[in-house]
Design an enzyme around this catalytic site. Structure first.
Site, PDB file in Angstrom:
ATOM      1  N   GLU A 756       0.879  -1.177   0.000  1.00  0.00           N
ATOM      2  CA  GLU A 756       0.000   0.000   0.000  1.00  0.00           C
ATOM      3  C   GLU A 756       0.907   1.215   0.000  1.00  0.00           C
ATOM      4  OE1 GLU A 756      -1.414   3.227   0.858  1.00  0.00           O
ATOM      5  OE2 GLU A 756      -1.728   2.480   2.891  1.00  0.00           O
ATOM      6  N   CYS A 790      -2.633   8.054   4.849  1.00  0.00           N
ATOM      7  CA  CYS A 790      -2.559   7.798   3.409  1.00  0.00           C
ATOM      8  C   CYS A 790      -3.903   8.066   2.745  1.00  0.00           C
ATOM      9  CB  CYS A 790      -2.089   6.376   3.135  1.00  0.00           C
ATOM     10  SG  CYS A 790      -2.904   5.113   4.109  1.00  0.00           S
TER      11      CYS A 790
END
Length: 996
Positions: A756, A790
């Site tokens: 990720e 994020c």
């Protein structure tokens, strides 16, 4: 099973009075029988909403959207979109009106005008005026009808300090003008007794401070109390009364606490022209009433207590269900009615200490109050009846005729800020349980005035859990976040922070093969809010020690692989239980080591606990395998662990992400090495303690903080590594992906990479958006944890028709945020993680100054790694600050001509992680669902805070590779699927299934 509420001595009198009131208010006709062609359109809309649940939902959604629409064509288009929904069975008159091909056509214009006018007429039934002149005219009419009033200023959705100050000033002006007008009013004995002010206003405390929060009780009290004092002083000078409304349950205790303190101050203790509100639908409202009465006795001077049923039932139940909190409200209307009667009696029995204001449109409720008051000989000056403007007119007149003081609650303001109020009134009027609706439907009198019958489950004293159904294919329900509306939870948090501080400076060593090992290198982990404070010292493994860890993992793998899944799952569940027991402590470590504010840190602990429990459930599900048997042949699809997993976790979710990747690998049967970011290694050391206590075998899990990037690179490239789970930057993620693809000598497998790698997340705000909600959601998404998630919003894409308005409110709302040390309960924006991050963000800010217009750059404290929020407006979609991930509190606001361009701009980056849309246009929502290139799309809410199982998290493009964390296919990445086929036919025969 139900219990009949015990009949009291007041019941016979209640019945008698209720019948008299009903007779006085009866329309002598069926509401639904009155649906004739000559009915006005506003009446028709309300009647249709009552008779058609699908139309009710869509119609109210349209009404909510209406004030944001700027043209008849927009109104016509939205009418078709909302009322053309398949769930809606349209009445013939409405169906014919909506039969136009083009919103710009004459039929479209007529439809827009007709329905728009009808909604405005409907609104004016419940809103007493759009300006002070209209309000004065309304209250003068009420006074002629011998009714008192209280004025509520609509539009209290205060999200900026500028708005909070404006709210106070508008109330000061409102009181001034009402009092000036009152000088010309003749006296009305029924309502103008010597101890009752002619002018009364009703206010809400949350409108006095934009950051009103029970977690920051002290800060909220300071800011709100100063404005309360200003209001009360001016009210005394003018001779006006002030009543304080009650809002959502989360604010109740703080509201009572603030008001009690202020009203015990010498300046205000003798004031009797002040009131508070109790909501009978709350399960603890009787206790609140008793506490207020006791407080009033101690104070020595009475106050008014307005008793209402409550206006936020849907909101309270939904929030509790989403948060897995206990239900604060009664789920059954009869229980609320019964509680209302109980509190009514309590207030009237204590009329020397509190003036009761009985607010209800239920004839029985008002009759009950009269029966009690007459039986107790309560002086009529000690209580009054209250109704909402436009909802209890005939009941109010009947009460006036009986000689009782009646006060009408009169909201006023423009249609746009009044729409939320209007929707609440429409929901109330059209609900099946509404007394007004039942009365209009000509229910039998005996049914309307019967004592409320309370279900047995509603009789319990404790709050029941929210009725949240399990998720599909799972019995999983997530753990509840801490509810900081409870004072005890705040106290636990503060104690945990103090306890963790006493542990500062300790050394934490790597765990290799079940033993903590000494290291040559040690790194300090500091508090980013104050980098002079050393949270802990962390031992860093050398490459040689990392090799020992790999050997231990390789040795432990055969045994762990054969360990039954139920045993592995039990260890995860035990770990989750241990973290829940230490919730406040873990939250404190997160606050102090990585600078995450308290409430967000608590949410991260919940996520870690959920990962443990959810992945345990999921692995047990997968372990059952799948059978594809045919006659004479068995086919079984099953899973095996891959081998050794290397987990490289980030600092921004130091517990949740580290835990999630680690326990997923472990429960799947892989031996796992956890290498955390250096800046969050103490938290992962604490997580290691949990796994060890939960019973993880030696060598199966190892905690391997490493020196620089050397150890990480070594583990990634190791021949025995099977899986690499990484969360971090795009640069490092791509390098890991490339290195893992290289086959090493002796390597007999392909490495699986789960990565990720961040995002450049956008929120689109279109012309139909609820701007209050949009501004709040963008602020939370952009500046929560200083933009270091994020999933954080770093681009806001706004259509040009509302661009300037949005930017202005966005800037003001951001200015209202509190910047400070993460542990302070008032803090919304804490530090960034370290000096390198701070300096990198500053470089991007300089680039932004060259590329766009700086709409806001807030100053920040000096003692830590702080960056104040920065907003750039008029940003080009292809500029550096609109394309590159900044990972800090910097937001680019981009102007676009329409929604289609907004989607194109949103998709115009290399990332596809999260995105958001604020819109009330159904076609825009539908288009975004199919075309907005993001892994997680959030509509009409903030875009951060994914929830395990409910909102699995992860993206694509350059945001990541792999499945979604917390989702039903995440564990598959740590497993090798195998198919086993057995021919069970021998010598021409096969076992018969089910045979003896």
């Amino acid at each position: 099973m139900v219990l009949q509420v015990e009949k009291s001595a007041y019941e016979a009198k209640t019945q008698e009075i209720a019948k008299q009131l009903l007779a006085a208010t009866s329309e002598n006709r069926s509401f639904f029988a009155a649906l004739r062609d000559q009915m006005r359109w506003d009446d028709k809309l309300l009647a249709w909403a009552m008779s058609n649940p699908g139309l009710r939902v869509q119609l109210f959604r349209f009404i909510d959207t209406l004030p944001a629409l700027n043209s008849k064509a927009e109104i016509a288009a939205h009418l078709q979109e909302y009322l053309g929904d398949e769930s809606v069975e349209l009445p013939a008159a409405l169906k014919g009106m909506l039969n136009f091909a083009n919103p710009d056509s004459m039929p479209g214009q007529v439809a827009a005008t007709t329905v728009g006018t009808a909604v405005e007429t409907l609104a004016h039934k419940y809103i007493s005026g759009e300006n002070i002149k209209q309000v004065i005219k309304t209250v003068e009419r009420l006074r002629k009808e011998k009714m008192a009033f209280t004025i509520d200023l609509l539009g209290e959705a205060v999200i900026t300090e500028t708005e909070a100050q404006s709210y106070l000033e508008r109330y000061l002006e409102l009181m001034q003008q009402l009092v000036e007008a009152s000088k010309g009013w003749s006296k009305v004995p029924a309502i103008d007794e010597a101890d009752v002010a002619k002018v009364q206003v009703s206010v809400k405390l949350t409108a006095f401070y934009s950051q009103f929060d029970p977690l920051d009780a002290i800060g909220s009290e300071e800011r709100v109390s100063s404005r309360i004092r200003t209001l009360l002083r001016r009210a005394k000078e003018l001779g006006a009364a002030v009543h304080f409304d009650m809002e959502q349950y989360a604010y109740k205790n703080l509201t009572f606490g603030i008001l009690k303190k202020v009203l015990l101050e010498d300046e205000f203790q003798q004031r009797t022209d002040i009131g508070m509100t109790i909501q009978a639908y709350l399960r603890d409202s009787e206790e609140d009433a008793r506490n207020l009465i006791a407080w009033a006795k101690e104070r020595g001077y009475p106050i008014t207590i307005r008793l209402v049923k409550g206006a936020y039932w849907d909101q309270e139940t939904i929030k509790a269900a989403q948060k897995h909190w206990q239900q604060p409200v009664y789920n059954d209307k009869a229980a609320t009615d019964a509680n209302f009667e109980t509190i009514t009696q309590l207030l009237l029995e204590n009329h020397e200490y509190v003036y009761a204001a009985i607010g209800s449109h239920n004839v029985r409720s008002q009759a009950r109050a009269i029966a009690i008051a007459e039986s107790l000989n309560v002086p009529r000056r000690c209580f009054e009846m209250q109704v909402l403007y436009g909802m209890g007119d005939k009941l109010a007149s009947a009460l006036v005729d009986r000689g009782y003081r009646v006060r009408v609650y009169c909201p006023y303001g423009e249609l746009l800020p009044g729409m939320a109020y209007l929707i609440r009134r429409l929901l109330e009027n059209t609900a099946n349980s509404s007394f007004l609706r039942q009365n209009l439907e000509n229910r039998p009198v005996e049914e309307l005035i019967a004592p409320p019958v309370v279900k047995l489950k509603e009789k319990q004293q404790d709050f029941p859990p929210s009725p949240t159904p399990p998720l599909p294919h799972s019995s999983f329900l997530g753990v509840a976040d801490t509810d900081y509306a409870e004072e005890e939870k705040i106290k636990l948090s503060q104690e945990a922070l103090q306890s963790v501080r006493r542990q500062f400076g300790k050394t934490y060593l790597p765990l290799v093969n079940g033993e903590y090992v000494q290291t040559q290198d040690v790194v300090d982990s500091v508090n980013p809010s104050n980098y002079r404070e050393i949270v802990g010292k962390v031992g860093l493994l050398s490459v040689e020690q990392a090799e020992e860890a790999m050997k231990a993992a390789k040795s432990a793998f055969p045994g762990w692989r054969k360990t039954p899944v139920k045993e592995r799952a039990a260890i995860l569940r035990k770990a989750g239980d241990l973290m829940e027991e230490r919730r406040a402590e873990f939250s404190a470590w997160i606050v102090l080591e990585v600078g995450k504010p308290v409430r967000e840190a608590d949410g991260e602990v919940s996520e870690a606990i959920d990962f443990c429990r959810y992945y345990a459930d999921e692995m047990e599900r997968l372990d059952e395998g799948v059978n594809y048997d045919v006659s004479g042949e068995n086919n079984r699809y099953i899973y095996f662990p891959r081998g050794i997993a290397v987990v490289i976790s980030p600092w921004n979710f130091p517990l949740a992400i580290a835990c999630g990747m680690t326990v997923a690998a472990l429960v799947a049967g892989n031996c796992t090495l956890l290498k955390p970011a250096e800046t969050s290694s103490v938290i992962t050391a604490k997580f290691t303690e949990v796994l060890v206590e939960a019973g993880i075998p030696k060598g199966v899990f190892q905690y391997v903080p490493g020196k620089g990037s050397q150890v990480g690179a070594y583990l990634v490239n190791h021949v025995d590594t099977h899986v690499i789970a990484f969360t971090g930057s795009q640069e490092v993620g791509c390098r890991i992906y490339a290195e893992a693809a290289i086959l090493k000598p002796g390597q007999k497998h392909m490495k699986r990479v789960i990565a990720e790698m961040g995002g450049k997340n956008a929120i689109i705000v279109d012309e139909s958006a609820d701007l209050d909600a949009a501004v709040v959601g963008v602020v939370q998404s952009a500046f929560g944890y200083s933009g270091q998630k994020c999933s954080a919003c770093s681009r806001v894409i706004v259509v040009e028709s509302i661009y300037n308005t949005f930017v202005e409110r966005f800037v003001e709302a951001t200015k209202s945020l509190n910047i400070g040390e993460a542990e302070l309960p008032s803090t919304q924006v804490g530090p960034v993680i370290d000096a390198a991050a701070r300096d990198r963000i500053r470089e991007y800010i300089e680039i932004g100054h060259a590329e766009a217009k700086a709409a806001l750059q807030m100053p920040a404290p000096n003692q830590g790694y702080f960056i104040g929020p920065v907003i750039f407006s008029e940003v080009s979609a292809d500029s550096t600050i609109a394309q590159q991930e900044i990972f800090g509190p910097v937001v680019a606001v981009i102007r676009v001509k329409d929604f289609q361009e907004a989607l194109e701009v949103a998709n115009g980056t290399n990332y596809a992680l999260t995105g958001g849309l604020y819109s009330r246009t159904p076609s825009h929502i539908e288009q975004a669902q199919s075309e907005f290139e993001v892994g997680n799309l959030y509509v009409n809410r903030n875009i951060t805070g994914a929830i395990v199982a409910r909102q699995p998290f992860g993206g694509f493009k350059l945001s990541g590779v792999g499945s979604k964390a917390g989702g039903p296919d995440y564990l598959l990445q740590f497993l090798e699927p195998r198919t086993i086929t057995e021919n069970i036919q021998r010598q021409g025969f096969a076992p018969i299934e089910g045979a003896d």
